[in-house]
Write a protein that holds these residues in place. Structure first.
Motif, PDB file in Angstrom:
ATOM      1  N   ASN A  74       0.824  -1.206   0.000  1.00 15.88           N
ATOM      2  CA  ASN A  74       0.000   0.000   0.000  1.00 15.88           C
ATOM      3  C   ASN A  74       0.857   1.254   0.000  1.00 15.88           C
ATOM      4  O   ASN A  74       0.568   2.220  -0.704  1.00 15.88           O
ATOM      5  CB  ASN A  74      -0.948   0.011   1.206  1.00 15.88           C
ATOM      6  N   GLN A  78       0.773   4.034  -2.912  1.00 14.00           N
ATOM      7  CA  GLN A  78       0.287   5.383  -2.616  1.00 14.00           C
ATOM      8  C   GLN A  78       1.368   6.451  -2.738  1.00 14.00           C
ATOM      9  O   GLN A  78       1.119   7.544  -3.238  1.00 14.00           O
ATOM     10  CB  GLN A  78      -0.338   5.424  -1.226  1.00 14.00           C
ATOM     11  N   ASN A  81       3.495   5.202  -6.622  1.00 15.78           N
ATOM     12  CA  ASN A  81       2.777   4.665  -7.765  1.00 15.78           C
ATOM     13  C   ASN A  81       3.472   3.421  -8.332  1.00 15.78           C
ATOM     14  O   ASN A  81       3.566   3.233  -9.547  1.00 15.78           O
ATOM     15  CB  ASN A  81       2.607   5.730  -8.858  1.00 15.78           C
TER      16      ASN A  81
END
Length: 96
Positions: A74, A78, A81
């Motif tokens: 994650n 975030q 990318n």
């Protein structure tokens, strides 16, 4: 007999398709090797698989001790990318 495709850009410069493919492959290998080398220097990171990019696919599997893979995935997605696969099915299939 082997043929190679040659194309000209807007300035009339030519580049063979074989040369383009070689540049692309060398760039890919350099990026994979860079990733392996940099990850290997981080304390607590375990990089799985062969250390030589020429003997791997484009996937670099790694683990950071004490951090859930989902959190790493994650964060990379975030903040940078960068698409990563963190589920158990991927690991069980040995896709690294």
């Amino acid at each position: 007999m082997e043929f190679s495709t040659v194309k000209a850009d807007s300035k009339g410069n030519t580049k063979s398709k074989d040369a383009e493919n070689e540049i692309r492959e060398n760039t890919k290998l350099a990026l994979i090797q860079y990733t392996i080398d940099r990850l290997s220097k981080i304390e607590g990171v375990m990089v799985y698989g062969n250390e030589n990019a020429e003997n791997r696919t484009g996937t670099v599997a790694f683990n950071l001790s004490g951090v859930l893979p989902e959190r790493i995935g994650n964060w990379l997605d975030q903040e940078y990318n960068i698409a990563v696969q963190t589920d158990l099915q991927w690991r069980l299939q040995g896709n690294f």
